[in-house]
Design an enzyme around this catalytic site. Structure first.
Site, PDB file in Angstrom:
ATOM      1  N   HIS A 165       0.803  -1.146  -0.123  1.00 34.38           N
ATOM      2  CA  HIS A 165       0.044  -0.095  -0.113  1.00 34.38           C
ATOM      3  C   HIS A 165       0.964   1.193  -0.013  1.00 34.38           C
ATOM      4  CE1 HIS A 165       0.651  -0.743   4.419  1.00 34.38           C
ATOM      5  NE2 HIS A 165       0.896   0.377   4.154  1.00 34.38           N
TER       6      HIS A 165
HETATM    7  C1  T46 Z   1       2.987   0.626   6.921  1.00 34.00           C
HETATM    8  C2  T46 Z   1       3.603  -0.714   6.974  1.00 34.00           C
HETATM    9  C3  T46 Z   1       5.222  -0.420   7.381  1.00 34.00           C
HETATM   10  C4  T46 Z   1      -4.513  -0.588  13.499  1.00 34.00           C
HETATM   11  O1  T46 Z   1      -5.641  -1.008  13.959  1.00 34.00           O
HETATM   12  N1  T46 Z   1      -3.943   0.604  13.939  1.00 34.00           N
HETATM   13  C5  T46 Z   1      -2.696   0.740  13.368  1.00 34.00           C
HETATM   14  O2  T46 Z   1      -1.873   1.663  13.687  1.00 34.00           O
HETATM   15  C6  T46 Z   1      -2.001  -0.034  12.286  1.00 34.00           C
HETATM   16  C7  T46 Z   1      -0.851   0.328  11.547  1.00 34.00           C
HETATM   17  C8  T46 Z   1      -3.101  -1.055  11.798  1.00 34.00           C
HETATM   18  N2  T46 Z   1      -4.048  -1.439  12.208  1.00 34.00           N
HETATM   19  C9  T46 Z   1      -4.571  -2.498  11.883  1.00 34.00           C
HETATM   20  C10 T46 Z   1      -5.160  -2.395  10.529  1.00 34.00           C
HETATM   21  C11 T46 Z   1      -5.233  -4.011  10.119  1.00 34.00           C
HETATM   22  O3  T46 Z   1      -6.472  -4.753  10.516  1.00 34.00           O
HETATM   23  O4  T46 Z   1      -3.868  -3.713  12.056  1.00 34.00           O
HETATM   24  C12 T46 Z   1      -4.036  -4.603  10.960  1.00 34.00           C
HETATM   25  C13 T46 Z   1      -2.824  -4.725  10.142  1.00 34.00           C
HETATM   26  O5  T46 Z   1      -2.635  -3.563   9.441  1.00 34.00           O
HETATM   27  P1  T46 Z   1      -1.913  -3.752   7.769  1.00 34.00           P
HETATM   28  O6  T46 Z   1      -2.456  -4.934   7.332  1.00 34.00           O
HETATM   29  O7  T46 Z   1      -1.957  -2.412   7.302  1.00 34.00           O
HETATM   30  O8  T46 Z   1      -0.356  -3.793   8.270  1.00 34.00           O
HETATM   31  P2  T46 Z   1       1.075  -3.878   7.258  1.00 34.00           P
HETATM   32  O9  T46 Z   1       1.922  -4.663   8.106  1.00 34.00           O
HETATM   33  O10 T46 Z   1       0.705  -4.299   6.122  1.00 34.00           O
HETATM   34  O11 T46 Z   1       1.279  -2.338   7.400  1.00 34.00           O
HETATM   35  C14 T46 Z   1       1.791  -1.428   8.269  1.00 34.00           C
HETATM   36  C15 T46 Z   1       1.117  -0.163   8.216  1.00 34.00           C
HETATM   37  O12 T46 Z   1      -0.444  -0.453   8.321  1.00 34.00           O
HETATM   38  C16 T46 Z   1       1.443   0.623   7.137  1.00 34.00           C
HETATM   39  O13 T46 Z   1       1.149   2.170   7.299  1.00 34.00           O
HETATM   40  O14 T46 Z   1       3.436   1.543   6.362  1.00 34.00           O
HETATM   41  O15 T46 Z   1       3.269  -1.353   8.377  1.00 34.00           O
END
Ligand code: T46
Length: 140
Positions: free
Chosen positions: A49
Site C-alpha cells: 500500500h
Molecule cells: C505501513 C507498514 C510499514 C490498526 O488498527 N492500527 C494501526 O496503527 C495499524 C498500523 C494497523 N492497524 C490494523 C489494521 C489491520 O487490520 O492492523 C491490521 C494490520 O495492518 P496492515 O495490514 O496495514 O499492516 P502492514 O504490516 O501491512 O502495514 C503496516 C502499516 O499499516 C502501514 O502504515 O506503512 O506497516
C-alpha cells in the site's frame, strides 16, 4: 525517490548500546503513533500500500527485513538490518516488506493516528493518483 536512511546516534560502551529518538529533532515530524510488527513468517509479504499523507520512520530494533519502495517511476529494495538505522518514508510511496529474519521486529514511528482512509491499497489506483499529482505539479 524520496526516502532517506537515518543513522540514529548510538550511545554505547562495553555494557551495551542505547539509541534515543526525539520528535522534530531525530525524526522530521511530531510522533503521534508508535506500532510494531513481530512474529512474521519467512515468506510473508506485508504492506502492499501507499499513504496519502502519512510520514513514517521504520526500523528493525531486532532482526532484519527488506523494504521494496516504488514511487511510480522507480523501484528500490532496502534491507534494514541494524537497530540504529531508520527508513524515513514520506507519503505516496508504495511499500512492500518481505524476507523477514525469524527474530524480526519492525517498529514504526508515525506522523498521524491510524486512519484507514489514508491508505491506498490498490496499485492501479496508486499509479492513477501519482500520474494526476505529476500533471498538477508540472502545471503549477
Ligand atoms: C505501513 C507498514 C510499514 C490498526 O488498527 N492500527 C494501526 O496503527 C495499524 C498500523 C494497523 N492497524 C490494523 C489494521 C489491520 O487490520 O492492523 C491490521 C494490520 O495492518 P496492515 O495490514 O496495514 O499492516 P502492514 O504490516 O501491512 O502495514 C503496516 C502499516 O499499516 C502501514 O502504515 O506503512 O506497516
Amino acid at each position: 525517490m524520496e526516502y532517506r536512511i537515518i543513522d540514529f546516534a548510538e550511545h554505547g560502551d562495553d555494557t551495551g548500546s542505547l539509541v534515543a529518538i526525539e520528535a522534530l529533532k531525530d525524526v522530521p515530524f511530531a510522533i503521534k503513533r508508535v506500532y510494531y510488527i513481530y512474529g512474521t513468517t519467512a515468506h510473508a509479504v506485508r504492506g502492499r500500500h501507499a499513504h496519502k499523507t502519512l510520514e513514517q520512520v521504520i526500523f528493525c530494533p531486532v532482526g532484519s527485513c527488506e523494504f521494496t519502495l516504488d514511487d511510480g517511476g522507480e523501484r528500490k529494495t532496502i534491507r534494514l538490518q541494524h537497530p540504529n538505522q531508520g527508513l524515513y518514508l514520506r507519503s505516496n510511496i508504495w511499500r512492500e516488506f518481505t524476507n523477514f529474519s525469524p527474530d524480526c521486529v519492525v517498529m514504526v514511528l508515525a506522523s498521524e493516528q491510524y486512519d484507514e482512509a489514508d491508505y491506498i491499497r490498490d496499485y492501479a489506483e496508486f499509479m492513477r493518483l501519482i500520474a494526476g499529482a505529476d500533471k498538477i505539479g508540472k502545471r503549477g
